[in-house]
Design a protein around this motif. Structure first.
Motif, PDB file in Angstrom:
ATOM      1  N   HIS A  85       1.428  -6.743 -13.319  1.00 54.75           N
ATOM      2  CA  HIS A  85       2.266  -5.962 -12.399  1.00 54.75           C
ATOM      3  C   HIS A  85       3.643  -5.677 -12.986  1.00 54.75           C
ATOM      4  O   HIS A  85       4.491  -5.104 -12.310  1.00 54.75           O
ATOM      5  N   LEU A  86       3.869  -6.121 -14.243  1.00 55.75           N
ATOM      6  CA  LEU A  86       5.209  -5.971 -14.819  1.00 55.75           C
ATOM      7  C   LEU A  86       5.208  -4.976 -15.969  1.00 55.75           C
ATOM      8  O   LEU A  86       4.267  -4.948 -16.771  1.00 55.75           O
ATOM      9  N   THR A  87       6.273  -4.213 -16.074  1.00 54.96           N
ATOM     10  CA  THR A  87       6.407  -3.286 -17.197  1.00 54.96           C
ATOM     11  C   THR A  87       7.101  -4.019 -18.345  1.00 54.96           C
ATOM     12  O   THR A  87       7.694  -5.086 -18.154  1.00 54.96           O
ATOM     13  N   ARG A  88       7.058  -3.403 -19.518  1.00 61.82           N
ATOM     14  CA  ARG A  88       7.736  -4.002 -20.684  1.00 61.82           C
ATOM     15  C   ARG A  88       9.222  -4.173 -20.412  1.00 61.82           C
ATOM     16  O   ARG A  88       9.828  -5.165 -20.807  1.00 61.82           O
ATOM     17  N   THR A  89       9.801  -3.179 -19.746  1.00 57.03           N
ATOM     18  CA  THR A  89      11.240  -3.254 -19.463  1.00 57.03           C
ATOM     19  C   THR A  89      11.529  -4.448 -18.559  1.00 57.03           C
ATOM     20  O   THR A  89      12.508  -5.177 -18.778  1.00 57.03           O
ATOM     21  N   THR A 100       0.843  -1.195   0.000  1.00 54.52           N
ATOM     22  CA  THR A 100       0.000   0.000   0.000  1.00 54.52           C
ATOM     23  C   THR A 100       0.881   1.250   0.000  1.00 54.52           C
ATOM     24  O   THR A 100       0.519   2.282  -0.559  1.00 54.52           O
ATOM     25  N   ALA A 101       2.042   1.125   0.615  1.00 51.82           N
ATOM     26  CA  ALA A 101       2.951   2.277   0.670  1.00 51.82           C
ATOM     27  C   ALA A 101       3.835   2.366  -0.583  1.00 51.82           C
ATOM     28  O   ALA A 101       4.567   3.335  -0.749  1.00 51.82           O
ATOM     29  N   ASP A 102       3.749   1.365  -1.452  1.00 50.80           N
ATOM     30  CA  ASP A 102       4.600   1.343  -2.644  1.00 50.80           C
ATOM     31  C   ASP A 102       3.880   2.077  -3.791  1.00 50.80           C
ATOM     32  O   ASP A 102       3.093   1.496  -4.533  1.00 50.80           O
ATOM     33  N   LEU A 103       4.166   3.363  -3.912  1.00 51.10           N
ATOM     34  CA  LEU A 103       3.424   4.188  -4.874  1.00 51.10           C
ATOM     35  C   LEU A 103       3.704   3.782  -6.315  1.00 51.10           C
ATOM     36  O   LEU A 103       2.840   3.893  -7.182  1.00 51.10           O
ATOM     37  N   GLU A 104       4.914   3.280  -6.559  1.00 49.81           N
ATOM     38  CA  GLU A 104       5.266   2.868  -7.918  1.00 49.81           C
ATOM     39  C   GLU A 104       4.397   1.674  -8.343  1.00 49.81           C
ATOM     40  O   GLU A 104       3.874   1.623  -9.451  1.00 49.81           O
ATOM     41  N   HIS A 105       4.219   0.727  -7.426  1.00 52.82           N
ATOM     42  CA  HIS A 105       3.384  -0.444  -7.701  1.00 52.82           C
ATOM     43  C   HIS A 105       1.943  -0.018  -7.960  1.00 52.82           C
ATOM     44  O   HIS A 105       1.307  -0.458  -8.917  1.00 52.82           O
ATOM     45  N   ILE A 133      -9.245  -2.190  -2.762  1.00 54.89           N
ATOM     46  CA  ILE A 133      -8.253  -2.941  -1.977  1.00 54.89           C
ATOM     47  C   ILE A 133      -7.292  -3.646  -2.934  1.00 54.89           C
ATOM     48  O   ILE A 133      -6.077  -3.541  -2.799  1.00 54.89           O
ATOM     49  N   PHE A 134      -7.847  -4.351  -3.929  1.00 57.69           N
ATOM     50  CA  PHE A 134      -6.987  -5.028  -4.906  1.00 57.69           C
ATOM     51  C   PHE A 134      -6.036  -4.023  -5.563  1.00 57.69           C
ATOM     52  O   PHE A 134      -4.856  -4.287  -5.729  1.00 57.69           O
ATOM     53  N   ARG A 135      -6.566  -2.870  -5.914  1.00 50.86           N
ATOM     54  CA  ARG A 135      -5.748  -1.888  -6.643  1.00 50.86           C
ATOM     55  C   ARG A 135      -4.625  -1.336  -5.781  1.00 50.86           C
ATOM     56  O   ARG A 135      -3.653  -0.815  -6.278  1.00 50.86           O
ATOM     57  N   ASN A 136      -4.774  -1.457  -4.478  1.00 45.58           N
ATOM     58  CA  ASN A 136      -3.709  -0.969  -3.593  1.00 45.58           C
ATOM     59  C   ASN A 136      -2.773  -2.063  -3.126  1.00 45.58           C
ATOM     60  O   ASN A 136      -1.570  -1.859  -3.047  1.00 45.58           O
ATOM     61  N   VAL A 137      -3.323  -3.226  -2.799  1.00 44.63           N
ATOM     62  CA  VAL A 137      -2.442  -4.259  -2.223  1.00 44.63           C
ATOM     63  C   VAL A 137      -1.918  -5.213  -3.301  1.00 44.63           C
ATOM     64  O   VAL A 137      -0.941  -5.921  -3.082  1.00 44.63           O
ATOM     65  N   GLY A 138      -2.590  -5.269  -4.460  1.00 46.72           N
ATOM     66  CA  GLY A 138      -2.115  -6.117  -5.555  1.00 46.72           C
ATOM     67  C   GLY A 138      -2.481  -7.581  -5.382  1.00 46.72           C
ATOM     68  O   GLY A 138      -2.865  -8.019  -4.289  1.00 46.72           O
ATOM     69  N   GLY A 139      -2.355  -8.323  -6.457  1.00 45.40           N
ATOM     70  CA  GLY A 139      -2.837  -9.705  -6.487  1.00 45.40           C
ATOM     71  C   GLY A 139      -2.063 -10.688  -5.629  1.00 45.40           C
ATOM     72  O   GLY A 139      -2.641 -11.597  -5.030  1.00 45.40           O
TER      73      GLY A 139
END
Ligand code: SF4
Length: 464
Positions: free
Chosen positions: A158-162, A17-22, A324-330
């Motif tokens: 959750h992954l970028t192209r790079t 939740t604190a990981d703004l980049e994620h 919640i999903f959008r903040n904590v991720g799958g």
């Protein structure tokens, strides 16, 4: 007392939740989906009527599951399909591993199937010595990273192209590129060889059609079609709740699943499979095995209040809107099915007391219920799970706290007095939050304890 699953969930959720980049990554991954979904919804004459229709069909199927499954299996068997009823994950795994052994298989190719994630099939096959390759691009990527799918529909969102380019460079020794087409071609080159080598193809099934005895698979990459057609043996793994009455029901479900799931009018490849290759057919697998999985579903079926959770068509729409999903991720959920639907069904599939914490991973905003194409009452089921968990194991302190809270809030005069009396102690509580005993310490850790206003709203209102 928190279960170990709940403790891990809390730790991961706090970190992510604190990981703004994620969070930004997830938001950006969903932005184009949301636009496309709304455009495709508008193409329905009446989206709400379509939802009603889909819910009615699913209700009919789930409430007469025994009859529809019987019809479905009878038709499949008549065309030479071997049907195996697996009452739990172990039985399903054992059947497939034994089949691989019997066929002298070495290599197995898979198309996307969350049901196989549910039973941890890959681990069992690998332990038994087989090479197992995921052929869906997203699944292939997360398999290379040795992690679970992040989302029901978008396993690598959750992954970028790079990051994907770096992964391919490290694992497949490809040249770095940010171009999606080139990345796809790298995976394609790798996978084509695997198809040709595979002895068994394993797929899931989006729907089972009772009327015709067919499974329906819907996908965008053509990989499921190759998985089910090229190897000598095809195994489909399907939850028993996936059966629908009629072939014509697909006229509603296929566009609906595509719209809600990926924001498409219809997915690129839609296959219907009704058995192994027939004598008059030029190609297709020589054997077709269908594993029908219960694994807790009949228990959910017996629960009249929450039975509609079996209507789920795994479109993932409820995950996409869930704050919640959008903040904590799958990955934080550590379950096969993430987000609201995962929080509803996991306690049924894997044990209420170990997984009850997921029912609290919700703001109860109801956005999930609002978007669900088959109208599952998701946020109320989260409340039902909470109630059931409390009823099974009442916590006397919790009960005391809520009774006291109810008393207080029913008596505003007393509440006002108490708040006023506690005002001077607030700075003291703030300063001493680190040395408070649990669970107060944990409760205070994520709260700011703002200063109490000098006048309560009630008092202010009265004076006006
Ligand atoms: S619960 Fe509804 S919205 Fe969520 S995945 Fe299932 S069908 Fe889609």
């Amino acid at each position: 007392m928190l279960s170990s699953f709940a403790a891990k969930f809390n730790t991961r959720a706090t970190r992510l939740t604190a990981d703004l980049e994620h969070r930004a990554k997830i938001r950006s991954a969903l932005r184009s989906y949301e636009k496309a979904r709304d455009e495709k919804k508008a193409l329905f004459q009446d989206w709400e009527a379509a939802r009603d229709g889909a819910a009615t069909i699913k209700w009919e199927a789930v409430n007469h599951l025994d009859a529809y499954l019987g019809r479905f299996v009878e038709k499949l068997e008549a065309r030479g399909t071997k049907v195996f009823w697996a009452s739990n994950a172990q039985e399903a795994r054992d059947y497939i591993v034994a089949l691989a052994k019997e066929k002298g298989a070495h290599s197995i190719i898979k198309s996307k199937t969350m049901t196989s994630e549910e039973i941890h099939l890959n681990d069992s096959l690998r332990q038994a010595g087989y090479e197992v390759v995921e052929s869906d691009l997203g699944e292939f990527i997360v398999q290379l990273r040795e992690e679970a799918p992040y989302h029901l529909v978008f396993p690598a969102m959750h992954l970028t192209r790079t990051e994907i380019s770096d992964l391919f460079h490290e694992k497949l020794h490809s040249a770095p590129t940010d171009n999606p087409e080139q990345l796809t071609m790298i995976a394609r080159r790798e996978l084509r060889l695997k198809y040709l080598r595979a002895d068994i193809g394993i797929s899931g099934a989006n729907f089972g059609i009772a009327e015709t005895g067919m499974i329906s698979i819907t996908e965008n990459e053509g990989n499921a079609r190759l998985t089910t057609a090229l190897p000598r043996v095809h195994v489909a793994l399907m939850g028993i709740e996936k059966v629908i009455p009629k072939l014509s029901d697909l006229a509603l479900f296929l566009p609906m699943l595509a719209t809600a799931g990926t924001g498409q009018q219809i997915t690129c490849y839609n296959s219907l499979i009704g058995g192994p290759r027939q004598p008059d057919e030029p190609d297709g697998p020589a054997e077709f095995h269908l594993v029908l999985l219960d694994n807790g579903r009949t228990q959910l079926l017996a629960d009249a209040e929450q039975r509609d959770a079996l209507h789920c068509i795994r479109c993932g729409a409820c995950l996409n809107v869930c704050p919640i999903f959008r903040n904590v991720g799958g990955h934080t959920y550590a379950t096969t099915y993430q987000g609201p639907i995962g929080s509803v069904i996991t306690p049924h599939l894997r044990g209420l007391m170990d997984w009850k914490h997921l029912s609290y991973a919700s703001s109860l905003c109801g956005a999930c219920t609002e978007v669900c194409p088959v109208k599952i009452d998701l946020h109320h089921h989260l409340l039902h799970n909470r109630r059931n968990a409390v009823a099974r194991n009442p916590d006397k302190w919790e009960r005391f706290a809520f009774r006291a809270f109810a008393r207080l809030t029913a008596n505003p005069g007393l509440l006002d007095k108490l708040v006023r009396l506690s005002r001077p102690f607030l700075p003291l509580v703030r300063a001493a939050r680190q040395i408070m005993p649990p669970p107060i310490k944990g409760w205070l850790a994520s709260r700011e304890l703002p200063a109490i206003a000098l006048r309560s709203f009630r008092n202010y209102w009265k004076s006006r």
